[in-house]
Design a protein around this motif. Structure first.
Motif, PDB file in Angstrom:
ATOM      1  N   ILE A   1      22.725  26.217 -52.476  1.00 27.46           N
ATOM      2  CA  ILE A   1      22.384  24.866 -52.040  1.00 27.46           C
ATOM      3  C   ILE A   1      20.867  24.696 -52.046  1.00 27.46           C
ATOM      4  O   ILE A   1      20.112  25.665 -52.145  1.00 27.46           O
ATOM      5  CB  ILE A   1      22.955  24.560 -50.637  1.00 27.46           C
ATOM      6  CG1 ILE A   1      22.395  25.555 -49.618  1.00 27.46           C
ATOM      7  CG2 ILE A   1      24.474  24.555 -50.650  1.00 27.46           C
ATOM      8  CD1 ILE A   1      22.840  25.266 -48.195  1.00 27.46           C
ATOM      9  N   GLN A   2      20.439  23.462 -51.907  1.00 23.40           N
ATOM     10  CA  GLN A   2      19.022  23.143 -51.845  1.00 23.40           C
ATOM     11  C   GLN A   2      18.522  23.213 -50.402  1.00 23.40           C
ATOM     12  O   GLN A   2      19.292  23.113 -49.448  1.00 23.40           O
ATOM     13  CB  GLN A   2      18.783  21.738 -52.409  1.00 23.40           C
ATOM     14  CG  GLN A   2      19.225  21.563 -53.852  1.00 23.40           C
ATOM     15  CD  GLN A   2      18.386  22.349 -54.833  1.00 23.40           C
ATOM     16  OE1 GLN A   2      17.163  22.276 -54.801  1.00 23.40           O
ATOM     17  NE2 GLN A   2      19.033  23.116 -55.694  1.00 23.40           N
ATOM     18  N   GLN A   3      17.206  23.349 -50.237  1.00 25.63           N
ATOM     19  CA  GLN A   3      16.628  23.472 -48.896  1.00 25.63           C
ATOM     20  C   GLN A   3      16.947  22.268 -48.018  1.00 25.63           C
ATOM     21  O   GLN A   3      17.146  22.401 -46.815  1.00 25.63           O
ATOM     22  CB  GLN A   3      15.099  23.642 -48.988  1.00 25.63           C
ATOM     23  CG  GLN A   3      14.434  23.808 -47.626  1.00 25.63           C
ATOM     24  CD  GLN A   3      12.927  23.930 -47.731  1.00 25.63           C
ATOM     25  OE1 GLN A   3      12.396  24.086 -48.810  1.00 25.63           O
ATOM     26  NE2 GLN A   3      12.247  23.865 -46.610  1.00 25.63           N
ATOM     27  N   LEU A   4      17.052  21.084 -48.655  1.00 26.35           N
ATOM     28  CA  LEU A   4      17.309  19.877 -47.859  1.00 26.35           C
ATOM     29  C   LEU A   4      18.631  19.998 -47.106  1.00 26.35           C
ATOM     30  O   LEU A   4      18.723  19.658 -45.929  1.00 26.35           O
ATOM     31  CB  LEU A   4      17.336  18.649 -48.783  1.00 26.35           C
ATOM     32  CG  LEU A   4      17.636  17.304 -48.115  1.00 26.35           C
ATOM     33  CD1 LEU A   4      16.558  16.973 -47.092  1.00 26.35           C
ATOM     34  CD2 LEU A   4      17.758  16.201 -49.152  1.00 26.35           C
TER      35      LEU A   4
ATOM     36  N   ASP B   1      21.516  13.677 -50.351  1.00 21.23           N
ATOM     37  CA  ASP B   1      20.836  12.974 -49.265  1.00 21.23           C
ATOM     38  C   ASP B   1      21.226  13.510 -47.888  1.00 21.23           C
ATOM     39  O   ASP B   1      20.483  13.391 -46.932  1.00 21.23           O
ATOM     40  CB  ASP B   1      21.159  11.469 -49.327  1.00 21.23           C
ATOM     41  CG  ASP B   1      20.177  10.737 -50.237  1.00 21.23           C
ATOM     42  OD1 ASP B   1      19.222  11.394 -50.690  1.00 21.23           O
ATOM     43  OD2 ASP B   1      20.375   9.541 -50.501  1.00 21.23           O
ATOM     44  N   LYS B   2      22.432  14.061 -47.789  1.00 22.99           N
ATOM     45  CA  LYS B   2      22.891  14.556 -46.488  1.00 22.99           C
ATOM     46  C   LYS B   2      23.680  15.846 -46.679  1.00 22.99           C
ATOM     47  O   LYS B   2      24.157  16.152 -47.783  1.00 22.99           O
ATOM     48  CB  LYS B   2      23.751  13.508 -45.790  1.00 22.99           C
ATOM     49  CG  LYS B   2      24.984  13.081 -46.577  1.00 22.99           C
ATOM     50  CD  LYS B   2      25.760  11.998 -45.836  1.00 22.99           C
ATOM     51  CE  LYS B   2      26.997  11.578 -46.647  1.00 22.99           C
ATOM     52  NZ  LYS B   2      27.781  10.541 -45.923  1.00 22.99           N
ATOM     53  N   PHE B   3      23.834  16.591 -45.616  1.00 17.65           N
ATOM     54  CA  PHE B   3      24.552  17.855 -45.695  1.00 17.65           C
ATOM     55  C   PHE B   3      26.016  17.610 -46.051  1.00 17.65           C
ATOM     56  O   PHE B   3      26.711  16.811 -45.394  1.00 17.65           O
ATOM     57  CB  PHE B   3      24.476  18.593 -44.355  1.00 17.65           C
ATOM     58  CG  PHE B   3      25.172  19.926 -44.396  1.00 17.65           C
ATOM     59  CD1 PHE B   3      24.527  21.037 -44.923  1.00 17.65           C
ATOM     60  CD2 PHE B   3      26.474  20.070 -43.927  1.00 17.65           C
ATOM     61  CE1 PHE B   3      25.175  22.264 -44.975  1.00 17.65           C
ATOM     62  CE2 PHE B   3      27.119  21.291 -43.968  1.00 17.65           C
ATOM     63  CZ  PHE B   3      26.466  22.398 -44.498  1.00 17.65           C
ATOM     64  N   PRO B   4      26.534  18.278 -47.104  1.00 15.00           N
ATOM     65  CA  PRO B   4      27.923  18.085 -47.533  1.00 15.00           C
ATOM     66  C   PRO B   4      28.892  18.880 -46.659  1.00 15.00           C
ATOM     67  O   PRO B   4      29.282  20.003 -47.010  1.00 15.00           O
ATOM     68  CB  PRO B   4      27.907  18.612 -48.968  1.00 15.00           C
ATOM     69  CG  PRO B   4      26.841  19.655 -48.968  1.00 15.00           C
ATOM     70  CD  PRO B   4      25.808  19.206 -47.984  1.00 15.00           C
ATOM     71  N   LYS B   5      29.289  18.317 -45.541  1.00 16.36           N
ATOM     72  CA  LYS B   5      30.111  19.073 -44.593  1.00 16.36           C
ATOM     73  C   LYS B   5      31.467  19.473 -45.170  1.00 16.36           C
ATOM     74  O   LYS B   5      32.156  20.332 -44.622  1.00 16.36           O
ATOM     75  CB  LYS B   5      30.288  18.293 -43.308  1.00 16.36           C
ATOM     76  CG  LYS B   5      30.997  16.946 -43.458  1.00 16.36           C
ATOM     77  CD  LYS B   5      31.090  16.245 -42.120  1.00 16.36           C
ATOM     78  CE  LYS B   5      31.814  14.904 -42.230  1.00 16.36           C
ATOM     79  NZ  LYS B   5      31.898  14.211 -40.921  1.00 16.36           N
ATOM     80  N   GLY B   6      31.858  18.837 -46.287  1.00 16.68           N
ATOM     81  CA  GLY B   6      33.130  19.202 -46.911  1.00 16.68           C
ATOM     82  C   GLY B   6      33.172  20.643 -47.364  1.00 16.68           C
ATOM     83  O   GLY B   6      34.250  21.250 -47.428  1.00 16.68           O
TER      84      GLY B   6
ATOM     85  N   HIS C   1      23.294  10.342 -53.877  1.00 11.46           N
ATOM     86  CA  HIS C   1      23.624   9.331 -52.869  1.00 11.46           C
ATOM     87  C   HIS C   1      25.116   9.319 -52.509  1.00 11.46           C
ATOM     88  O   HIS C   1      25.483   8.954 -51.401  1.00 11.46           O
ATOM     89  CB  HIS C   1      23.210   7.941 -53.355  1.00 11.46           C
ATOM     90  CG  HIS C   1      21.745   7.844 -53.689  1.00 11.46           C
ATOM     91  ND1 HIS C   1      20.766   8.035 -52.748  1.00 11.46           N
ATOM     92  CD2 HIS C   1      21.109   7.593 -54.864  1.00 11.46           C
ATOM     93  CE1 HIS C   1      19.571   7.900 -53.316  1.00 11.46           C
ATOM     94  NE2 HIS C   1      19.758   7.634 -54.606  1.00 11.46           N
ATOM     95  N   THR C   2      25.971   9.688 -53.460  1.00 16.26           N
ATOM     96  CA  THR C   2      27.414   9.604 -53.202  1.00 16.26           C
ATOM     97  C   THR C   2      27.922  10.794 -52.390  1.00 16.26           C
ATOM     98  O   THR C   2      28.888  10.665 -51.636  1.00 16.26           O
ATOM     99  CB  THR C   2      28.186   9.552 -54.531  1.00 16.26           C
ATOM    100  OG1 THR C   2      27.851  10.697 -55.316  1.00 16.26           O
ATOM    101  CG2 THR C   2      27.819   8.291 -55.302  1.00 16.26           C
ATOM    102  N   GLY C   3      27.285  11.956 -52.553  1.00 14.84           N
ATOM    103  CA  GLY C   3      27.719  13.130 -51.801  1.00 14.84           C
ATOM    104  C   GLY C   3      29.048  13.677 -52.268  1.00 14.84           C
ATOM    105  O   GLY C   3      29.528  13.386 -53.354  1.00 14.84           O
ATOM    106  N   LEU C   4      29.679  14.499 -51.410  1.00 15.54           N
ATOM    107  CA  LEU C   4      30.954  15.130 -51.710  1.00 15.54           C
ATOM    108  C   LEU C   4      31.989  14.698 -50.686  1.00 15.54           C
ATOM    109  O   LEU C   4      31.644  14.188 -49.615  1.00 15.54           O
ATOM    110  CB  LEU C   4      30.803  16.660 -51.686  1.00 15.54           C
ATOM    111  CG  LEU C   4      29.839  17.279 -52.704  1.00 15.54           C
ATOM    112  CD1 LEU C   4      29.760  18.781 -52.496  1.00 15.54           C
ATOM    113  CD2 LEU C   4      30.268  16.963 -54.126  1.00 15.54           C
ATOM    114  N   PRO C   5      33.265  14.915 -50.987  1.00 11.88           N
ATOM    115  CA  PRO C   5      34.310  14.561 -50.013  1.00 11.88           C
ATOM    116  C   PRO C   5      34.126  15.348 -48.706  1.00 11.88           C
ATOM    117  O   PRO C   5      33.663  16.489 -48.703  1.00 11.88           O
ATOM    118  CB  PRO C   5      35.611  14.969 -50.723  1.00 11.88           C
ATOM    119  CG  PRO C   5      35.270  15.006 -52.176  1.00 11.88           C
ATOM    120  CD  PRO C   5      33.844  15.417 -52.258  1.00 11.88           C
ATOM    121  N   ASP C   6      34.506  14.759 -47.595  1.00 10.08           N
ATOM    122  CA  ASP C   6      34.391  15.428 -46.289  1.00 10.08           C
ATOM    123  C   ASP C   6      35.423  16.537 -46.122  1.00 10.08           C
ATOM    124  O   ASP C   6      35.223  17.449 -45.316  1.00 10.08           O
ATOM    125  CB  ASP C   6      34.554  14.400 -45.156  1.00 10.08           C
ATOM    126  CG  ASP C   6      33.345  13.479 -45.063  1.00 10.08           C
ATOM    127  OD1 ASP C   6      32.280  13.856 -45.579  1.00 10.08           O
ATOM    128  OD2 ASP C   6      33.481  12.376 -44.492  1.00 10.08           O
TER     129      ASP C   6
END
Length: 522
Positions: free
Chosen positions: A465-468, A448-453, A426-431
């Protein structure tokens, strides 16, 4: 003639002692201070204090020669002991002067004079609380800088700091004579509980408690293992290994070596850890005794004051924040070693110094790899990870630490980063991760979302990375030109459309290999 029952009160009535007809006083579940002039109530036949917090027991109670005292379950615990002192005085087993001193010793703010001969009599009194309080007062006396060769040492009582047989040879080395008879030739009297002199205080002698004497002896006759030196480094490590081996015979031998050869600061920590962990009651008892003999007084005082009531003397939950803070401030024990043995990383990282936090992390690094997968840390000392000599950093599984974004972006030295624990879902990675100039390989778990960072990492070569995340790749975005391989991992029930594959492959840099992995059914 009146009987008075008081319950759940915060004090006694002002007019309690007016008149002379109070025969029985019962106080329950209250917080009280008995008035100083209670001794004037000669007609008082019974005084009951039950489940009370008693702030003061005045010496005037000693005037009530015919009163029956019934004390039960009061606080502090010494109130119960005071009742026994009053009982002994009523039956003329102790004098008024002795009783007053003993009552004073039982108070937390005792003013007992260390030079009072009656204080020595207290060491022989039948009540352990009074004996211990007297010994504590005597312990405040100054310790001599030296004891001249040829002096005669007389030990009276049962020393808790040492065994007499263990120090005989050491005294011979210092040309000191030892006797158990307080004769005219004695120059120094060492007192412990129950010295057995039947009320005859040692006059004209230099007097030390057994603890003071043992501290002096350890300075005058330093044992081989009493200091952390290069010379005894291997011996110290062998003893530590024996204590932590889990073998009772090894531990028994290690304790005997410590008893005979001293305990350095480093070994004091190993001893502390051993008696906390061993299930052997005999070894635990021996280890505690040696620890009390060699530990600095503040350590023993702290541990006894904070002992867990179900575990006994010197037992403490070492993950308590207060313990880590206290141990850090005094430097008496190696809190790094304690944290590592108890897997209590959070307390040291959160409340320890940067120096000790770094020392602990360095011991977790192996082959330039720091694996935080099985370690729970709630917060990191600022700047800690960025200073460590690590090339590979791993945090995966359900327990792995969630390294904050500002900490991640400071890891300029890390080349391989594996972040597949569930805390990042849920927290993800830095942008923005462009500060990770050394990072060549990155592996991510489910997010939960693509880590654009990751698109900002300047020298990234290998990505897993995972398929999601793969299906959420933003339109128009560009991968780092340095990317050489990408692994897309999917569960066995997931299916990747050919159209999605073509769309993603069209965005990859020239020469970048893409691999699709399927996690098989367990």
């Amino acid at each position: 003639m009146r009987t008075l029952l008081l319950q759940h009160t915060d004090g006694l009535p002002d007019d309690l002692l007016k008149g002379d007809d109070l025969v029985k006083l019962v106080v329950r579940n209250s917080t009280i201070s008995l008035p100083a002039n209670i001794g004037t109530q000669k007609q008082l036949k019974e005084l009951h204090l039950i489940d009370c917090k008693v702030d003061a027991l005045p010496a005037g109670l000693l005037q009530l020669h015919e009163t029956f005292f019934f004390f039960e379950r009061n606080e502090p615990a010494n109130v119960q002991v005071a009742a026994l002192v009053l009982y002994d005085h009523q039956r003329k087993k102790i004098s008024r002067e002795h009783a007053e001193l003993y009552l004073d010793l039982l108070k937390s703010d005792s003013t007992a004079d260390c030079t009072d001969p009656l204080l020595y009599d207290a060491l022989d009194y039948r009540l352990p609380a009074v004996r211990s309080a007297a010994l504590a007062r005597l312990h405040n006396m100054p310790v001599p800088d030296s004891i001249a060769a040829g002096s005669v040492i007389c030990i009276q009582g049962k020393p808790s700091a040492f065994n007499i047989s263990d120090i005989k040879e050491r005294l011979n080395n210092l040309q000191l004579k030892l006797t158990d008879k307080p004769n005219a030739s004695v120059t120094h009297v060492i007192v412990a509980e129950e010295p057995g002199w039947n009320g005859k205080a040692p006059a004209g002698k230099s007097i030390l408690t057994d603890q003071q004497f043992y501290q002096w002896l350890n300075k005058a006759d330093q044992l081989f293992l009493s200091n952390d030196t290069e010379e005894n480094k291997d011996a110290r490590q062998n003893i530590a290994d024996m204590l932590h081996s889990g073998d009772a015979s090894n531990a028994e031998l290690a304790l005997q070596m410590l008893k005979t050869n001293g305990v350095s600061k480093a070994l004091l920590t190993d001893l502390f850890l051993f008696y906390h962990k061993t299930q052997d009651k005999g070894l635990k008892r021996k280890a505690k005794q040696i620890f009390k003999q060699h530990a600095p007084e503040p350590v023993v005082t702290y541990l006894e004051a904070n002992a867990h009531k179900h575990l006994g003397t010197l037992e403490v939950y070492t993950h308590f924040q207060s313990f880590i803070e206290w141990a850090e401030s005094g430097g008496y024990l190696d809190v790094v070693k304690i944290a590592l043995h108890n897997r209590d990383y959070s307390s040291l990282i959160a409340y320890g110094s940067l120096e000790n936090s770094r020392k602990m992390m360095l011991q977790l690094i192996e082959d330039e790899t720091l694996d935080l997968s099985e370690i729970r840390i709630d917060q990191f000392t600022p700047g800690l990870l960025a200073t460590l000599p690590i090339r590979i950093l791993i945090s995966r599984g359900t327990m792995g630490c969630m390294i904050p974004g500002e900490v991640l972006t400071s890891l300029h030295q890390v080349e391989v980063l594996i972040l597949s624990n569930r805390h990042y879902v849920h927290t993800g990675l830095p942008d923005n991760m462009e500060s990770l100039t050394s990072l060549r390989q990155l592996q991510l778990g489910v997010l939960d979302k693509f880590p654009k960072g990751i698109l900002t990492i300047p020298q990234l070569e290998h990505l897993k990375i995972q398929q999601l995340q793969y299906t959420q790749f933003p339109a128009g975005a560009q991968w780092p030109a340095s990317l050489r391989s990408m692994i897309i991992q999917s569960q066995y029930w997931e299916k990747i459309d050919d159209a999605d594959k073509q769309r993603l492959e069209a965005t990859l840099p020239a020469g970048c290999e893409i691999i699709y992995e399927v996690i098989p059914k367990q």
